[in-house]
Design an enzyme around this catalytic site. Structure first.
Site, PDB file in Angstrom:
ATOM      1  CG  HIS A 135       4.898   9.595 -12.009  1.00 21.89           C
ATOM      2  ND1 HIS A 135       5.731  10.425 -12.707  1.00 21.89           N
ATOM      3  CD2 HIS A 135       4.443  10.322 -10.959  1.00 21.89           C
ATOM      4  CE1 HIS A 135       5.788  11.612 -12.101  1.00 21.89           C
ATOM      5  NE2 HIS A 135       4.999  11.572 -11.039  1.00 21.89           N
ATOM      6  CD  GLU A 136       1.436   9.275  -8.816  1.00 19.79           C
ATOM      7  OE1 GLU A 136       1.897   9.592  -7.699  1.00 19.79           O
ATOM      8  OE2 GLU A 136       1.265  10.108  -9.740  1.00 19.79           O
TER       9      GLU A 136
ATOM     10  CG  HIS B 184       5.883  10.358  -6.318  1.00 20.22           C
ATOM     11  ND1 HIS B 184       6.833  11.333  -6.102  1.00 20.22           N
ATOM     12  CD2 HIS B 184       5.193  10.755  -7.421  1.00 20.22           C
ATOM     13  CE1 HIS B 184       6.716  12.281  -7.035  1.00 20.22           C
ATOM     14  NE2 HIS B 184       5.733  11.950  -7.852  1.00 20.22           N
TER      15      HIS B 184
ATOM     16  CD  GLU C  23       7.242  14.735 -10.268  1.00 17.43           C
ATOM     17  OE1 GLU C  23       6.741  14.590  -9.134  1.00 17.43           O
ATOM     18  OE2 GLU C  23       6.658  14.400 -11.305  1.00 17.43           O
TER      19      GLU C  23
END
Ligand code: ZN
Length: 503
Positions: free
Chosen positions: A265-266, A269, A295
């Protein structure tokens, strides 16, 4: 003599540098800062933030913007940068500094009241502070201006250009499709499910978990010469510059899921932050046009890629090698089924892909009513519980598992929640477009090659930065703007197969 455009560029760079310093101080606060430093750090951040505000609202910036925007020789990029800075500046100028200060003071008070209310499981201890924050946010929305819907002015901070009128029908339609989908799956077992697999008594060593997160970030093409990963309680992505991107993740001994999916997830980003065009660094163009689009990149990697079958073809053997005892005798299919288990639950951040967006729609509907002054706070917990029952078929046993669970409202942040669902919808549409553009994508992922996808996203989403608003950027890539079609089709296909039902 520098022209107004040159002076503006220098100021934009200065503002980005101040933002970078704030980013670094904030990252440090969440990772390595000694406990005793918090007061000193708050002072440093306060000084940097007011300096940044002063340098933005300074009268000369207004003069330069006016002169620059009348200059017919501006390139499209120069014009765009000036327009973006002007929008930021106009909003900053419209806010009285007394209101900014009052919001900051009331936020701290509300956070303490929220913690107290959670400790005593009593919403009424938090309600007066929330009431005050709502009044201040309404005043803030009025100061910024809106066409009759205060929520639009707050949404604008996170999702520039998005409006309630555009968003509501999309979320309504999504809800109408998700509720029956959740009903069809709730209480069922995935075909290959092994419920004891995650969350049982197995332990997953820290060192092996950490190494897997680094391996997957490297496979995604995250550049460790221009970024790093550390540990924090709440994972986030920060940093000071596209060549200094700081990711964090969280390790739990009883399950490898938060650390690994957190890294995906990160990392998503982080790739966005590292992917801006070099010529745009230190300008307003090196930014995502919205929180929802940002996101979409984290969710695309975490869910579309990381919870996919192809992905585990390559990664499950590595997991088994890393945790030989915990995963002895476990099949790839069971592991894949368990990281995709659907179960209505109380806590948003723990929700699966099918139920998650109903948590968001619930919050969005309540926020809209609150901002419109159409729901007294005394009725908020009841309205929350009634929607949980209606959408997910469960009723929270106490307000900590209900209306008091998120920190967002304690900060007085309204308008942020919908960006999570926009991220999910954009992620599904962008991933479907990537599958059309890259015919061997699934085989590549199954063989561990994630760089083709990284390059596709870099070219189509990251490098263009803030040149177009989020929905227009998505439309340029997929041929269609905001839609729930790709997301719902993805859920039906994937969960129909996992659960052996036709959805
Ligand atoms: Zn995120």
């Amino acid at each position: 003599m520098d022209t107004p455009s040159q002076k503006l560029l220098a100021r934009m760079q200065e503002l980005r540098d101040l933002g970078g310093a704030i980013g670094l101080c904030t990252w440090d606060q969440e990772t390595y800062m000694p406990e005793g430093a918090s007061e000193g750090r708050a002072a440093i951040l306060g000084t940097l933030e007011s300096l940044s505000h002063e340098r933005l609202v300074a009268p000369e910036v207004g003069d330069w913007l006016e002169a620059s925007l009348q200059d017919a020789r501006l390139t499209p990029d120069q014009r765009r940068m000036s327009e973006l800075l002007k929008e930021d500046r106009d909003r900053a100028v419209k806010l009285p500094s007394s209101l900014v200060r009052e919001i900051a003071v009331e936020q701290s008070a509300a956070i303490s009241a929220w913690r107290q209310a959670r400790a005593e499981k009593d919403f009424q201890l938090f309600a007066p502070k929330l009431q005050r924050l709502l009044e201040l946010r309404r005043a803030q929305a009025d100061a910024w201006g809106h066409g009759g819907e205060r929520y639009d002015a707050l949404l604008e901070r996170f999702e520039r250009g998005m409006r309630v009128q555009r968003l509501t029908p999309v979320l309504e339609a999504l809800k109408a499709q998700l509720v029956p989908l959740v009903r069809a799956l709730a209480g069922r077992e995935p075909l290959q499910g092994r419920p004891e697999l995650l969350g049982g008594s197995r332990t997953y060593a820290d060192g092996a978990q950490w190494q897997l997160t680094l391996d997957v970030l490297a496979a995604m093409g995250f550049d460790f010469r221009a970024g790093r990963q550390d540990r924090s309680i709440h994972p986030f992505t920060g940093g000071s510059h596209p060549q200094d991107v700081r990711l964090t993740t969280r390790l739990e001994a009883s399950t490898p899921v938060p650390s690994f999916f957190g890294a995906l997830h990160e990392g998503g980003h982080g790739l966005f932050e590292q992917g801006f065009a070099e010529g745009d660094f230190r300008t307003p163009l090196a930014a995502s046009p919205s929180m929802g689009l940002h996101e979409s990149q984290s969710l695309l990697w975490e869910n579309q890629v990381g919870r996919g079958q192809a992905f585990w073809r390559h990664w499950f053997p590595r997991f088994q090698a890393a945790f030989p005892e915990a995963l002895a005798g476990v099949s790839e299919a069971s592991f894949h089924a368990e990281v995709n288990r659907v179960q209505p639950s109380f806590i948003r951040v723990e929700a699966d892909e099918v139920t998650y967006n109903l948590h968001v729609v619930l919050r969005y509907e309540l926020e809209l009513l609150l901002l419109r002054d159409a729901l007294p706070l005394s009725e908020l917990p009841g309205a929350w519980d009634a929607r949980m029952q209606q959408y997910l078929g469960i009723t929270p046993p106490d307000p900590v598992k209900g209306v008091l669970q998120d920190i967002h409202w304690a900060w007085g942040e309204f308008g942020y929640f919908p960006t999570y669902t926009l991220g999910n919808l954009y992620a599904a549409s962008l991933y479907a477009a990537a599958q059309r553009a890259l015919p061997t994508l699934e085989q590549d992922i199954a063989s561990g090659n994630l760089l083709g996808l990284r390059d596709y996203l870099r070219k189509n989403i990251h490098a263009p930065g803030y040149r177009l608003p989020a929905e227009e950027r998505v439309r340029a890539v997929t041929g269609e703007g905001l839609t729930d079609r790709d997301f719902v089709a993805y859920l039906r296909g994937k969960y129909g197969a996992l659960y052996g039902v036709s959805l």
